[in-house]
Motif scaffolding. Structure first.
Motif, PDB file in Angstrom:
ATOM      1  N   GLU B 261       8.116  17.757 -14.946  1.00  0.00           N
ATOM      2  CA  GLU B 261       7.309  16.893 -14.083  1.00  0.00           C
ATOM      3  C   GLU B 261       5.958  17.512 -13.713  1.00  0.00           C
ATOM      4  O   GLU B 261       5.893  18.682 -13.326  1.00  0.00           O
ATOM      5  CB  GLU B 261       8.115  16.665 -12.803  1.00  0.00           C
ATOM      6  CG  GLU B 261       7.886  15.344 -12.132  1.00  0.00           C
ATOM      7  CD  GLU B 261       8.888  15.217 -10.982  1.00  0.00           C
ATOM      8  OE1 GLU B 261      10.094  15.146 -11.274  1.00  0.00           O
ATOM      9  OE2 GLU B 261       8.453  15.222  -9.823  1.00  0.00           O
ATOM     10  N   ASP B 262       4.907  16.739 -13.839  1.00  0.00           N
ATOM     11  CA  ASP B 262       3.547  17.131 -13.434  1.00  0.00           C
ATOM     12  C   ASP B 262       3.031  18.383 -14.155  1.00  0.00           C
ATOM     13  O   ASP B 262       2.040  18.978 -13.721  1.00  0.00           O
ATOM     14  CB  ASP B 262       3.451  17.387 -11.924  1.00  0.00           C
ATOM     15  CG  ASP B 262       3.768  16.142 -11.129  1.00  0.00           C
ATOM     16  OD1 ASP B 262       3.239  15.074 -11.486  1.00  0.00           O
ATOM     17  OD2 ASP B 262       4.555  16.234 -10.157  1.00  0.00           O
ATOM     18  N   ALA B 263       3.693  18.800 -15.193  1.00  0.00           N
ATOM     19  CA  ALA B 263       3.252  20.018 -15.881  1.00  0.00           C
ATOM     20  C   ALA B 263       2.276  19.663 -17.000  1.00  0.00           C
ATOM     21  O   ALA B 263       2.254  18.541 -17.495  1.00  0.00           O
ATOM     22  CB  ALA B 263       4.446  20.758 -16.461  1.00  0.00           C
ATOM     23  N   GLN B 264       1.454  20.648 -17.369  1.00  0.00           N
ATOM     24  CA  GLN B 264       0.519  20.420 -18.465  1.00  0.00           C
ATOM     25  C   GLN B 264       0.513  21.602 -19.432  1.00  0.00           C
ATOM     26  O   GLN B 264       0.439  22.763 -19.017  1.00  0.00           O
ATOM     27  CB  GLN B 264      -0.899  20.198 -17.929  1.00  0.00           C
ATOM     28  CG  GLN B 264      -1.872  19.906 -19.072  1.00  0.00           C
ATOM     29  CD  GLN B 264      -3.258  19.520 -18.598  1.00  0.00           C
ATOM     30  OE1 GLN B 264      -3.551  19.578 -17.408  1.00  0.00           O
ATOM     31  NE2 GLN B 264      -4.120  19.149 -19.526  1.00  0.00           N
ATOM     32  N   ILE B 265       0.608  21.290 -20.716  1.00  0.00           N
ATOM     33  CA  ILE B 265       0.498  22.330 -21.742  1.00  0.00           C
ATOM     34  C   ILE B 265      -0.623  21.947 -22.703  1.00  0.00           C
ATOM     35  O   ILE B 265      -0.655  20.840 -23.224  1.00  0.00           O
ATOM     36  CB  ILE B 265       1.811  22.483 -22.552  1.00  0.00           C
ATOM     37  CG1 ILE B 265       2.975  22.803 -21.616  1.00  0.00           C
ATOM     38  CG2 ILE B 265       1.668  23.557 -23.620  1.00  0.00           C
ATOM     39  CD1 ILE B 265       4.328  22.870 -22.328  1.00  0.00           C
ATOM     40  N   LYS B 266      -1.532  22.885 -22.880  1.00  0.00           N
ATOM     41  CA  LYS B 266      -2.557  22.696 -23.909  1.00  0.00           C
ATOM     42  C   LYS B 266      -2.279  23.719 -24.988  1.00  0.00           C
ATOM     43  O   LYS B 266      -2.196  24.912 -24.704  1.00  0.00           O
ATOM     44  CB  LYS B 266      -3.947  22.980 -23.336  1.00  0.00           C
ATOM     45  CG  LYS B 266      -4.482  21.923 -22.431  1.00  0.00           C
ATOM     46  CD  LYS B 266      -5.912  22.309 -22.083  1.00  0.00           C
ATOM     47  CE  LYS B 266      -6.553  21.261 -21.216  1.00  0.00           C
ATOM     48  NZ  LYS B 266      -7.909  21.695 -20.832  1.00  0.00           N
TER      49      LYS B 266
END
Lengths: 254, 482
Positions: B261-266
């Motif tokens: 949840e609400d996490a971001q991976i680039k």
């Protein structure tokens, strides 16, 4: 500066230039006029180094060098500039980056140091003011989405920045309204210099009202059929190209 | 065995011909793949039992599978029983002694890319002193990351130190049954990277420098697992821009990303494995499975990549959008020159509501290169208001190359909006002449035009990386004019 002798050239086996002789000295402005299909643009592009033309006879000397053996980029670095009739779009490459790369390629050849971004931008801004160009054109991609007039002005801007020794302007007046034409003419006149030669390729006499040439040549069927002073252009305007062609029926048949 | 197969085997088996010293020989398992080999690999790595079980399940499943034939690529058959699946990390004796032992062509490329001398040695596999500057730097990074609770270590270390995390997440995005190459990887993978970002933590640095230093020689079957817990953020850079010397011809890596949840991976990649020579001899076969799962609501995964290497690239970094409002992005530049082949693209699977995906693919073909974009946009019945925008642009240089676009769209929800745009263009003589007439050298002109074409993708790379990627394109395109 430029010496063309008996130049014959064509494309895909079709003869276009059939024996051009032309002598251009530093400080002179020459106008090459002629009807459509007379070989004006071919001559301009061939001098600038475009591939695809076959030279069948004759020679071109530029500053004591055999011009025809030099690739386009070497000609540019040796001071030849062509303002394109149809400037080309290069998506994603900013106008400023393009011109900076070009200028530094030329400076490198001349043994000068490369300009950094700040110095370059200053130079560019000064030149743009002269041509009354919007700075917003700088970050935009080369010629992409430019109006016809903006494209032509952009060509003259490039010429002003690159400061060529021999500038060839291929129909730079076409598609310009009268205001834009004056601005472009001012830009070109501002570059007249004892060290520089300018060749104007044009269909109409209109441009020559604003940039008065030293010599006018009339090109027909791949040959220079007549040369004269600035008033030759006016005479042509009145009498039409048919007039010169009628005077040279023998050549036409040849 | 055909001549072509023999050539391939020679490449794969090259390390044998070079001759190992006795101590090293004992650390290399015999060629071929069987349960014995899997057990040996697992034992050598002192793995817990669950890992061995998982590998064995994968192996047994792999035996029931066939190599996929649908991709638009051509290569001689690969003899999987003629590959050695495990060799211990190389010692200094294995590689070249100094840079002067290397192909001067490779050195020239390093020079052009501006790679520092020390790094050149590392990339080329030259035996460097055990202690060099960057090791201490790496340690500093590690301490700083540990303070935040971030785990970032080789995969094999994670198996030892954090088996519960590995057991929970390994294969949860790319199951061992997924596809022929991923299954093979599951059975025999050697090492790779593991990264866990705890809830609410924003990883303060691009995880790249670290990677460059630590993850060399991880072998041909790499496995990477990245988990961003609730509200976490991480930007990960894989690979480096210089061509790496590598003696393995077949590569089958797997990368799994999990965003809660609400996490971001680039995740950014620059892949520049050896593409083979100008005649198409040699070069890496790169069969990679990369997939991210946006598991939680509002999670976000983006893949950005620049592919210029390998003889064959078979790769579809994908995102499964499970969480509501989750976002998947794919920004790609794939270049094929000489005889390179790429069949590559992405899959965006919309499962949750209001999920969004963007695909921007730029393919460049030069020489005899064949470049295929293959993409799937799938909207499942529950994905209310899913949105996708896809743009595929191809650029051709020369007459012998090819560009192919194969978009697949499956929509099972009437509220979905899916857009696809595609274009194919050619670097025209007009453009080239315009540049050269301004004094710009033809090669620089091509590089500039191609960079312009790729601009929208490069904008998604971290600044330094973008600059390197641009240089790399220039180098990779050498010989494509005239």
């Amino acid at each position: 500066m430029l010496s063309i002798m008996n130049l014959h050239a064509g494309i895909n086996g079709k003869d276009i230039l059939r024996g051009i002789d032309l002598e251009v000295r530093a400080g002179e402005v020459h106008a090459i006029m002629g009807p459509n299909g007379s070989g004006k643009s071919t001559l301009a592009q061939l001098l600038a180094g475009r591939d695809g033309y076959q030279v069948t006879a004759g020679s071109v000397r530029y500053l004591e060098q055999d011009l025809l053996t030099m690739p386009a980029e070497e000609r540019a670095r040796a001071g030849i500039f062509l303002a394109f009739q149809y400037p080309v779009e290069i998506p994603g490459v900013s106008n400023a980056l393009f011109l900076k790369t070009a200028l530094n390629s030329i400076r490198k050849q001349q043994g000068l140091s490369e300009l950094d971004a700040m110095d370059f931008l200053q130079l560019l801004r000064d030149k743009m003011k002269l041509l009354r160009m919007d700075e917003l054109l700088l970050p935009r991609a080369v010629n992409e989405g430019f109006s016809g007039g903006e494209k032509k002005r952009n060509e003259v801007l490039q010429m002003a920045v690159l400061e060529p020794k021999l500038a060839i302007l291929d129909e730079t007046d076409s598609g310009l309204d009268i205001d834009a034409l004056k601005i472009v003419a001012d830009g070109v006149n501002g570059m007249r210099d004892p060290q520089r030669a300018i060749v104007l390729v044009t269909h109409y006499q209109r441009l020559l009202e604003f940039i008065v040439p030293d010599v006018v040549h009339v090109l027909s069927q791949g040959r220079i059929v007549r040369s004269g002073k600035a008033d030759l252009a006016r005479e042509l305007e009145q009498r039409g190209y048919g007039w010169v062609e009628e005077q040279h029926p023998a050549r036409k048949a040849a | 065995m055909s001549t072509a197969t023999r050539q391939l085997d020679e490449l794969i088996g090259r390390e044998y011909r070079h001759g190992f010293v006795t101590t090293l020989e004992t650390d290399t398992v015999p060629r071929g793949l069987n349960e014995e080999v899997i057990r040996m690999i697992s034992a050598r790595k002192h793995e817990p039992h669950f890992m061995l079980e998982w590998r064995l399940k994968a192996f047994r499943h792999w035996f029931t599978m066939r190599e996929p034939q649908w991709a638009n690529i051509h290569h001689p058959p690969i003899d999987y029983q003629n590959i050695s699946y495990y060799s211990a990390p190389r010692s200094g004796k294995d590689g070249p002694r100094s840079l002067s032992d290397l192909d001067p062509e490779l050195l020239r490329t390093y020079e052009k890319l501006g790679i520092p001398l020390k790094e050149q040695e590392v990339l080329a596999g030259v035996a460097v002193d055990a202690v060099f500057d960057s090791v201490s730097v790496a340690t500093t990074f590690k301490e700083k990351l540990a303070e935040l609770g971030i785990i970032f270590c080789p995969f094999s270390e994670a198996v030892q130190k954090h088996p519960e995390l590995v057991q929970q997440y390994l294969g949860s995005v790319v199951p061992y049954t997924d596809n022929f190459f991923a299954t093979l990887n599951s059975a025999v993978f050697s090492d790779g990277s593991f990264c866990y970002i705890p809830p609410g933590v924003r990883c303060p640095m691009e995880l790249s420098t670290y990677f460059r230093i630590n993850e060399r020689n991880t072998g041909q079957f790499e496995r990477t697992l990245i988990i961003a817990d609730k509200g976490a953020y991480v930007s990960y850079l894989e690979g480096c821009t210089a061509p790496m010397r590598d003696e393995n011809q077949l590569h089958a890596a797997v990368v799994e990303l999990v965003a809660l949840e609400d996490a971001q991976i680039k995740y950014a990649t620059v892949q520049n494995w050896y593409p083979g020579d100008k005649e198409g001899k040699g070069g890496i076969y790169n069969f990679v499975t990369k997939r991210g799962e946006c598991r939680g609501a509002n999670s976000h995964i983006s893949w950005t990549r620049v592919e210029t290497g390998s003889a064959i690239t078979w790769k579809y970094p994908s995102v499964v959008l499970l969480g509501d409002n989750s976002v998947g992005e794919f920004y790609s530049v794939a270049l094929t020159n000489h005889h390179q082949q790429a069949d590559t693209g992405t899959k965006m699977t919309h499962v949750g509501r209001n999920t969004r995906s963007t695909v921007l693919s730029k393919g460049i073909s030069a020489g005899y290169g064949q470049n295929t974009y293959r993409g799937l946009i799938k909207v499942l019945p529950g994905a209310e208001n899913a949105r996708n925008y896809t743009q595929c642009d191809s650029l051709l240089l020369g007459e012998q190359c090819g560009a192919h676009t194969m978009p697949y769209i499956e929509v099972r929800n009437p509220t979905a909006q899916v857009e696809h745009e595609a274009s194919t263009s050619r670097i025209g003589e007009d453009q080239l002449f315009y540049c050269t007439q301004r004094g710009i050298a033809p090669e620089e002109a091509v590089s500039m035009i191609v960079s312009g074409f790729c601009k929208a993708v490069f904008q998604n790379l971290p600044m330094e990386f973008a600059v390197e990627a641009q240089k790399l394109l220039g180098v990779s395109l050498e010989g494509s004019t005239g």
